[in-house]
Design an enzyme around this catalytic site. Structure first.
Site, mmCIF file in Angstrom:
data_model
loop_
_atom_site.group_PDB
_atom_site.id
_atom_site.type_symbol
_atom_site.label_atom_id
_atom_site.label_comp_id
_atom_site.label_asym_id
_atom_site.label_seq_id
_atom_site.Cartn_x
_atom_site.Cartn_y
_atom_site.Cartn_z
ATOM 1 N N THR A 67 0.744 -1.273 -0.085
ATOM 2 C CA THR A 67 0.150 -0.111 -0.001
ATOM 3 C C THR A 67 0.936 1.432 0.015
ATOM 4 O O THR A 67 0.468 2.340 -0.631
ATOM 5 C CB THR A 67 -0.854 0.045 1.149
ATOM 6 N N ASN A 68 1.873 1.279 0.690
ATOM 7 C CA ASN A 68 2.730 2.438 0.703
ATOM 8 C C ASN A 68 2.096 3.243 1.864
ATOM 9 O O ASN A 68 2.591 4.613 2.053
ATOM 10 C CB ASN A 68 3.164 3.043 -0.428
ATOM 11 N N TRP A 69 1.302 2.786 2.544
ATOM 12 C CA TRP A 69 0.600 3.472 3.717
ATOM 13 C C TRP A 69 1.590 3.858 4.899
ATOM 14 O O TRP A 69 2.198 3.109 5.016
ATOM 15 C CB TRP A 69 -0.778 2.702 4.098
#
Length: 283
Positions: free
Chosen positions: A237-239
């Site tokens: 996600t790269n959250w």
């Protein structure tokens, strides 16, 4: 303050049991930013926030990557892994001089990867690639390698010599732009063919030149790589999307998930979301 919230429709993409996010960052209070890296993200998103993201998107497992704000101090990462329990693995920052005792402690905490970040704010760059590779190989870890993919051909001989399994991070970050016919993509396929290289779909918005909602430049390369070697693709996600500076630019995580996984045939989602992460990170 940037508003990180989940709203609107949930993803249309059904997630298989054991779906794994291989790229996210997590933070706990009491771990300040260190010199050389960026500031901590606004709002300090922590484990409870990410559990909401996991439930919303249908994710069961997560790989927490050491944030650049903490540079080479993995203390926050270790604390987050303890908080998240067996559902989590970690990617830490090490050097060629990291002791066996520290490596063993990180491994026991759930770390299964080492980060190379050769972009502004990164703690350990390509200058340490071979030394980090040697330390990672001793413990069976993989490498997460991030750099400006514009220079992939220049770095190709060094990448060919890596002995650990490694991941070319963030869609390769080809900041100057590439197409499926570019020599950089031929080189990427060559690395994948060697058997120890994976390609990560994460943070497409960071290097796309065409932009949302379709990120067509990134999509063209992603589809090419998924068709070429879907067993060497992982997703994240790269959250919490730390590079985003304004609420209005914050990605819709559900829509982004549907878009990115739309670049992979549905019959291969289990390979990308479950099987490859399990093999790389020891789930």
């Amino acid at each position: 303050m940037i508003e990180r919230k989940l709203s609107g429709e949930k993803p249309r993409t059904p997630m298989p049991a054991g779906a794994t996010d291989t790229q996210m960052h997590m933070y706990l209070p009491g771990f300040p930013a260190l010199p050389g890296g960026p500031d901590l993200p606004e709002g300090l998103p922590g484990p409870d926030d990410y559990r909401k993201v996991m439930e919303w998107l249908g994710i069961e497992r997560v790989v927490i990557t050491q944030g650049n704000a903490h540079q080479a101090d993995n203390s926050c990462l270790v604390a987050c892994l303890k908080e998240m329990g067996p559902a989590a693995r970690g990617v830490a920052v090490i050097t060629g001089e990291t002791s066996d005792a520290e490596m063993q402690a990180l491994h026991a905490a759930g770390v299964r990867g080492a980060r190379i970040m050769d972009l502004p704010g990164g703690a350990v760059g390509l200058e340490a690639l071979e030394a980090v590779d040697r330390r990672a190989k001793t413990f069976g870890w993989c490498l997460a390698v991030q750099f400006d993919g514009t220079h992939l051909l220049e770095h190709l001989p060094r990448l060919e010599r890596l002995e650990s399994r490694y991941i070319i991070d963030h869609h390769g970050k080809f900041f100057s732009g590439v197409s499926p016919q570019s020599p950089e993509i031929d080189a990427l396929k060559h690395l994948v063919d060697r058997g120890n290289c994976w390609f990560k779909f994460a943070g497409c918005y960071e290097s796309s030149r065409s932009g949302p909602p379709d990120f067509e430049d990134i999509a063209a390369v992603a589809r090419e790589m998924a068709a070429y070697a879907v067993e060497r693709i992982v997703w994240g996600t790269n959250w919490p999307h730390n590079l985003v500076k304004r609420t209005e630019d914050y990605p819709d995580d559900a829509a982004l998930l549907d878009t990115v996984l739309g670049w992979v045939p549905a019959e291969h989602h289990r390979k990308v979301l479950v099987d490859s992460p399990a093999a790389l990170f020891g789930f």
